[in-house]
Write an enzyme that holds these catalytic residues in place. Structure first.
Site, PDB file in Angstrom:
ATOM      1  N   HIS A 163      23.169 -70.225  53.281  1.00 12.45           N
ATOM      2  CA  HIS A 163      23.621 -71.589  53.012  1.00 12.45           C
ATOM      3  C   HIS A 163      23.200 -72.529  54.142  1.00 12.45           C
ATOM      4  O   HIS A 163      22.735 -73.643  53.893  1.00 12.45           O
ATOM      5  CB  HIS A 163      25.146 -71.616  52.853  1.00 12.45           C
ATOM      6  CG  HIS A 163      25.637 -71.100  51.543  1.00 12.45           C
ATOM      7  ND1 HIS A 163      25.517 -69.777  51.177  1.00 12.45           N
ATOM      8  CD2 HIS A 163      26.252 -71.730  50.497  1.00 12.45           C
ATOM      9  CE1 HIS A 163      26.042 -69.614  49.971  1.00 12.45           C
ATOM     10  NE2 HIS A 163      26.489 -70.776  49.537  1.00 12.45           N
ATOM     11  N   HIS A 207      30.688 -66.403  57.736  1.00 17.15           N
ATOM     12  CA  HIS A 207      29.655 -66.195  58.749  1.00 17.15           C
ATOM     13  C   HIS A 207      30.206 -66.319  60.161  1.00 17.15           C
ATOM     14  O   HIS A 207      31.226 -66.964  60.403  1.00 17.15           O
ATOM     15  CB  HIS A 207      28.512 -67.207  58.574  1.00 17.15           C
ATOM     16  CG  HIS A 207      27.664 -66.940  57.378  1.00 17.15           C
ATOM     17  ND1 HIS A 207      26.765 -65.893  57.319  1.00 17.15           N
ATOM     18  CD2 HIS A 207      27.584 -67.574  56.180  1.00 17.15           C
ATOM     19  CE1 HIS A 207      26.168 -65.893  56.132  1.00 17.15           C
ATOM     20  NE2 HIS A 207      26.644 -66.901  55.432  1.00 17.15           N
TER      21      HIS A 207
END
Length: 254
Positions: A163, A207
């Site tokens: 992303h 993340h």
């Protein structure tokens, strides 16, 4: 080429500040109750998640083409260059993920809280992983339902952040291609959007800061090359004569 390198490097360093600041602060992700900020960040991350990421790329591509006002042939070539850059980044990200095999923060949390074995978890098929996450979180009352559903959807590896790679690439493309045309508002808007996407990847437990930093660095390599190709084969990125005249007239009235 040197001007392109200066622009994209400066933008890359600004984006790197986000994960670097988080890492230096010692912040560690922990699950929290749903709030307006978390919901907003979820919708930001959705602009990159399949299938909405394709629509985001299309809209950004068309806007960049409109800003540059190239003729049809160079415009089509630029469209190909931009989206080939995005796709190359995503394929490269997938390859690196399979080699590094870093677990996501929420998976580590499941390991500590529910006894999940992350090594066994990642040996399962994606469908089996989703089912296991769903089972483990079935009785959890703290996490919002939309976040638990998202975790069951995103069960891949963490490093690097796809992303972030997507969003950072578009920011750097905007800087590389549109800065000479003084499209500063467009660059600022895309930059704010990308910053929100990057923040969402941390706060949603998807993340680690290093995942974001690697994604930004990779996007810088790809976009610097893409911008050079665009300048070499599509046309000048500097202001057109009519734009220079309009700006000069505007500045003369001030």
């Amino acid at each position: 080429m040197l001007d392109i390198l200066h622009r994209t490097t400066a933008a890359m360093l600004l984006l790197i500040l986000i994960p670097a600041t988080v890492w230096l602060s010692g912040w560690q992700w922990q699950p929290s109750e749903s709030n307006a900020l978390l919901c907003f960040l979820f919708w930001m991350t959705e602009t990159v998640t399949r299938p909405w990421g394709a629509l985001t790329s299309l809209l950004l591509s068309l806007w960049v083409l409109w800003c540059l006002r190239f003729r049809l042939k160079p415009a089509l070539l630029l469209l190909l260059i931009m989206n080939a850059t995005i796709l190359t980044g995503q394929y490269t990200k997938s390859y690196i993920k399979d080699q590094v095999q870093e677990p996501r923060p929420y998976v580590v949390w499941l390991e500590h809280s529910y006894g999940l074995d992350d090594h066994e978890f990642y040996r399962m098929t994606r469908k089996a992983r989703s089912e296991l996450v769903d089972q483990l979180l079935a009785s959890d009352q703290q996490q919002p339902g939309w976040l638990k559903r998202y975790w069951t959807f995103e069960t891949g590896f963490a490093f690097p952040s796809g992303h972030t790679l997507f969003a950072a690439s578009w920011v750097l493309l905007a800087v590389g291609l549109l800065w000479p045309r003084r499209r500063f508002i467009t660059i600022a808007v895309v930059g704010v959007w990308a910053t929100a996407v990057m923040a969402s990847r941390l706060l949603l437990g998807m993340h680690w800061p290093g995942d974001l930093a690697m994604a930004v660095a990779l996007s810088w390599l790809l976009v610097t090359l893409a911008t050079w190709l665009a300048q070499r084969f599509c046309g000048p990125l500097t202001l057109l004569p009519e734009e220079q005249k309009r700006i000069a007239q505007s500045e003369g009235r001030l």
